[in-house]
Design a protein around this motif. Sequence first.
Motif, PDB file in Angstrom:
ATOM      1  N   TRP A  45       5.251   6.734   5.296  1.00 36.20           N
ATOM      2  CA  TRP A  45       5.457   6.033   6.566  1.00 36.20           C
ATOM      3  C   TRP A  45       5.249   7.001   7.731  1.00 36.20           C
ATOM      4  CZ3 TRP A  45       5.161   1.633   8.733  1.00 36.20           C
ATOM      5  CH2 TRP A  45       5.712   1.423   9.982  1.00 36.20           C
ATOM      6  N   ILE A  46       5.700   8.237   7.563  1.00 35.03           N
ATOM      7  CA  ILE A  46       5.457   9.258   8.590  1.00 35.03           C
ATOM      8  C   ILE A  46       3.957   9.461   8.764  1.00 35.03           C
ATOM      9  CG2 ILE A  46       5.694  11.723   9.098  1.00 35.03           C
ATOM     10  CD1 ILE A  46       8.465  11.558   7.776  1.00 35.03           C
ATOM     11  N   CYS A  47       3.222   9.448   7.665  1.00 38.59           N
ATOM     12  CA  CYS A  47       1.761   9.597   7.752  1.00 38.59           C
ATOM     13  C   CYS A  47       1.120   8.410   8.455  1.00 38.59           C
ATOM     14  CB  CYS A  47       1.162   9.760   6.361  1.00 38.59           C
ATOM     15  SG  CYS A  47       1.548  11.328   5.584  1.00 38.59           S
ATOM     16  N   VAL A  48       1.598   7.197   8.179  1.00 41.86           N
ATOM     17  CA  VAL A  48       1.021   6.009   8.822  1.00 41.86           C
ATOM     18  C   VAL A  48       1.224   6.058  10.325  1.00 41.86           C
ATOM     19  CG1 VAL A  48       1.281   3.509   9.082  1.00 41.86           C
ATOM     20  CG2 VAL A  48       1.160   4.498   6.830  1.00 41.86           C
ATOM     21  N   THR A  49       2.393   6.505  10.752  1.00 41.24           N
ATOM     22  CA  THR A  49       2.653   6.586  12.188  1.00 41.24           C
ATOM     23  C   THR A  49       2.015   7.810  12.826  1.00 41.24           C
ATOM     24  OG1 THR A  49       4.734   7.785  11.869  1.00 41.24           O
ATOM     25  CG2 THR A  49       4.846   5.372  11.949  1.00 41.24           C
ATOM     26  N   THR A  50       1.405   8.667  12.009  1.00 43.77           N
ATOM     27  CA  THR A  50       0.769   9.926  12.422  1.00 43.77           C
ATOM     28  C   THR A  50       1.722  10.823  13.205  1.00 43.77           C
ATOM     29  OG1 THR A  50      -0.230   9.062  14.459  1.00 43.77           O
ATOM     30  CG2 THR A  50      -1.538   8.909  12.426  1.00 43.77           C
ATOM     31  N   ALA A  51       3.017  10.682  12.975  1.00 43.35           N
ATOM     32  CA  ALA A  51       4.004  11.492  13.692  1.00 43.35           C
ATOM     33  C   ALA A  51       3.967  12.945  13.239  1.00 43.35           C
ATOM     34  CB  ALA A  51       5.401  10.919  13.487  1.00 43.35           C
ATOM     35  N   ASN A  52       3.793  13.175  11.955  1.00 41.51           N
ATOM     36  CA  ASN A  52       3.847  14.528  11.428  1.00 41.51           C
ATOM     37  C   ASN A  52       2.859  14.678  10.278  1.00 41.51           C
ATOM     38  OD1 ASN A  52       4.883  17.044  11.597  1.00 41.51           O
ATOM     39  ND2 ASN A  52       6.827  16.588  10.619  1.00 41.51           N
TER      40      ASN A  52
ATOM     41  N   SER B 217      -7.637   9.332   1.634  1.00 41.13           N
ATOM     42  CA  SER B 217      -7.835   7.945   1.213  1.00 41.13           C
ATOM     43  C   SER B 217      -6.690   7.062   1.696  1.00 41.13           C
ATOM     44  CB  SER B 217      -7.985   7.853  -0.302  1.00 41.13           C
ATOM     45  OG  SER B 217      -6.772   8.165  -0.959  1.00 41.13           O
ATOM     46  N   PHE B 218      -5.463   7.591   1.657  1.00 40.26           N
ATOM     47  CA  PHE B 218      -4.320   6.827   2.160  1.00 40.26           C
ATOM     48  C   PHE B 218      -4.473   6.534   3.648  1.00 40.26           C
ATOM     49  CE2 PHE B 218      -0.141   6.788   4.206  1.00 40.26           C
ATOM     50  CZ  PHE B 218       0.375   5.640   3.633  1.00 40.26           C
ATOM     51  N   MET B 219      -4.828   7.546   4.410  1.00 37.85           N
ATOM     52  CA  MET B 219      -4.971   7.354   5.850  1.00 37.85           C
ATOM     53  C   MET B 219      -6.138   6.419   6.170  1.00 37.85           C
ATOM     54  SD  MET B 219      -2.544   8.775   7.392  1.00 37.85           S
ATOM     55  CE  MET B 219      -3.098   8.820   9.075  1.00 37.85           C
ATOM     56  N   ALA B 220      -7.227   6.535   5.446  1.00 35.37           N
ATOM     57  CA  ALA B 220      -8.375   5.669   5.709  1.00 35.37           C
ATOM     58  C   ALA B 220      -8.027   4.210   5.451  1.00 35.37           C
ATOM     59  CB  ALA B 220      -9.560   6.096   4.844  1.00 35.37           C
ATOM     60  N   ILE B 221      -7.298   3.942   4.385  1.00 35.27           N
ATOM     61  CA  ILE B 221      -6.967   2.559   4.054  1.00 35.27           C
ATOM     62  C   ILE B 221      -5.875   2.017   4.969  1.00 35.27           C
ATOM     63  CG2 ILE B 221      -5.961   1.079   2.269  1.00 35.27           C
ATOM     64  CD1 ILE B 221      -7.414   2.886   0.229  1.00 35.27           C
TER      65      ILE B 221
ATOM     66  N   MET C  77       0.828  -1.208   0.000  1.00 30.95           N
ATOM     67  CA  MET C  77       0.000   0.000   0.000  1.00 30.95           C
ATOM     68  C   MET C  77       0.866   1.264   0.000  1.00 30.95           C
ATOM     69  SD  MET C  77      -3.063  -0.988  -0.253  1.00 30.95           S
ATOM     70  CE  MET C  77      -3.756   0.624  -0.093  1.00 30.95           C
ATOM     71  N   ILE C  78       1.909   1.278   0.803  1.00 31.35           N
ATOM     72  CA  ILE C  78       2.794   2.443   0.847  1.00 31.35           C
ATOM     73  C   ILE C  78       3.503   2.611  -0.493  1.00 31.35           C
ATOM     74  CG2 ILE C  78       4.915   3.340   1.884  1.00 31.35           C
ATOM     75  CD1 ILE C  78       3.922   2.284   4.560  1.00 31.35           C
ATOM     76  N   LEU C  79       3.963   1.519  -1.078  1.00 31.38           N
ATOM     77  CA  LEU C  79       4.635   1.593  -2.374  1.00 31.38           C
ATOM     78  C   LEU C  79       3.686   2.108  -3.452  1.00 31.38           C
ATOM     79  CD1 LEU C  79       7.215   0.964  -3.983  1.00 31.38           C
ATOM     80  CD2 LEU C  79       6.303  -1.312  -4.355  1.00 31.38           C
ATOM     81  N   PHE C  80       2.460   1.628  -3.473  1.00 31.66           N
ATOM     82  CA  PHE C  80       1.475   2.062  -4.459  1.00 31.66           C
ATOM     83  C   PHE C  80       1.173   3.554  -4.315  1.00 31.66           C
ATOM     84  CE2 PHE C  80      -3.044   2.670  -5.584  1.00 31.66           C
ATOM     85  CZ  PHE C  80      -2.955   2.434  -6.944  1.00 31.66           C
TER      86      PHE C  80
ATOM     87  N   LEU D 294      -7.701  19.452  -3.555  1.00 35.89           N
ATOM     88  CA  LEU D 294      -7.888  18.089  -4.050  1.00 35.89           C
ATOM     89  C   LEU D 294      -6.840  17.132  -3.500  1.00 35.89           C
ATOM     90  CD1 LEU D 294      -8.800  18.820  -7.770  1.00 35.89           C
ATOM     91  CD2 LEU D 294     -10.331  18.156  -5.916  1.00 35.89           C
ATOM     92  N   VAL D 295      -5.724  17.663  -3.034  1.00 31.80           N
ATOM     93  CA  VAL D 295      -4.673  16.834  -2.435  1.00 31.80           C
ATOM     94  C   VAL D 295      -5.208  16.114  -1.200  1.00 31.80           C
ATOM     95  CG1 VAL D 295      -2.425  16.958  -1.289  1.00 31.80           C
ATOM     96  CG2 VAL D 295      -2.834  18.256  -3.375  1.00 31.80           C
ATOM     97  N   ALA D 296      -6.201  16.688  -0.562  1.00 34.42           N
ATOM     98  CA  ALA D 296      -6.782  16.070   0.629  1.00 34.42           C
ATOM     99  C   ALA D 296      -7.355  14.690   0.316  1.00 34.42           C
ATOM    100  CB  ALA D 296      -7.857  16.971   1.219  1.00 34.42           C
ATOM    101  N   PHE D 297      -7.906  14.502  -0.884  1.00 38.57           N
ATOM    102  CA  PHE D 297      -8.443  13.185  -1.254  1.00 38.57           C
ATOM    103  C   PHE D 297      -7.349  12.123  -1.262  1.00 38.57           C
ATOM    104  CE2 PHE D 297     -11.712  15.870  -3.358  1.00 38.57           C
ATOM    105  CZ  PHE D 297     -12.774  15.453  -2.577  1.00 38.57           C
ATOM    106  N   TYR D 298      -6.171  12.495  -1.753  1.00 39.41           N
ATOM    107  CA  TYR D 298      -5.038  11.565  -1.785  1.00 39.41           C
ATOM    108  C   TYR D 298      -4.658  11.140  -0.373  1.00 39.41           C
ATOM    109  CZ  TYR D 298      -0.181  10.054  -2.306  1.00 39.41           C
ATOM    110  OH  TYR D 298       0.988   9.359  -2.247  1.00 39.41           O
TER     111      TYR D 298
END
Length: 107
Positions: A67-74, A95-99, A34-37, A88-92
């Motif tokens: 990875w920083i986003c997944v850990t919600t560090a920053n 969606s990444f955070m939701a998944i 998922m991170i690679l995609f 529109l960047v918010a959708f990207y």
Amino acid sequence: LILVALSKGTQREIATTIRLTPDLLSILFLLLVMILFYAWIGVVAFFETPEGYASFSNIFEGMWTLWICVTTANYPDVMMKGYNESPLVAFYFISFMAITFFFVMNI
């Protein structure tokens, strides 16, 4: 080491950890895919933008940013650079955070 060999509870916990390792590796592999995609999408979508130069200059930088986003560090600092340019960047990022964060990390 002797304490581990003599303690039944410790032996049981080590055996449980060894049994869980294949399941854990499959979930980590799913997270890596998922991170690679999303990093690939980020490198393409943010090409020659301020967000692209800062966080998605190549696939590895994109993976590190996500990875920083997944850990919600920053997470807000990562998203806000692109969001200031286009909402529109918010959708990207959403969606990444939701998944990843809300689904994969809770498996």
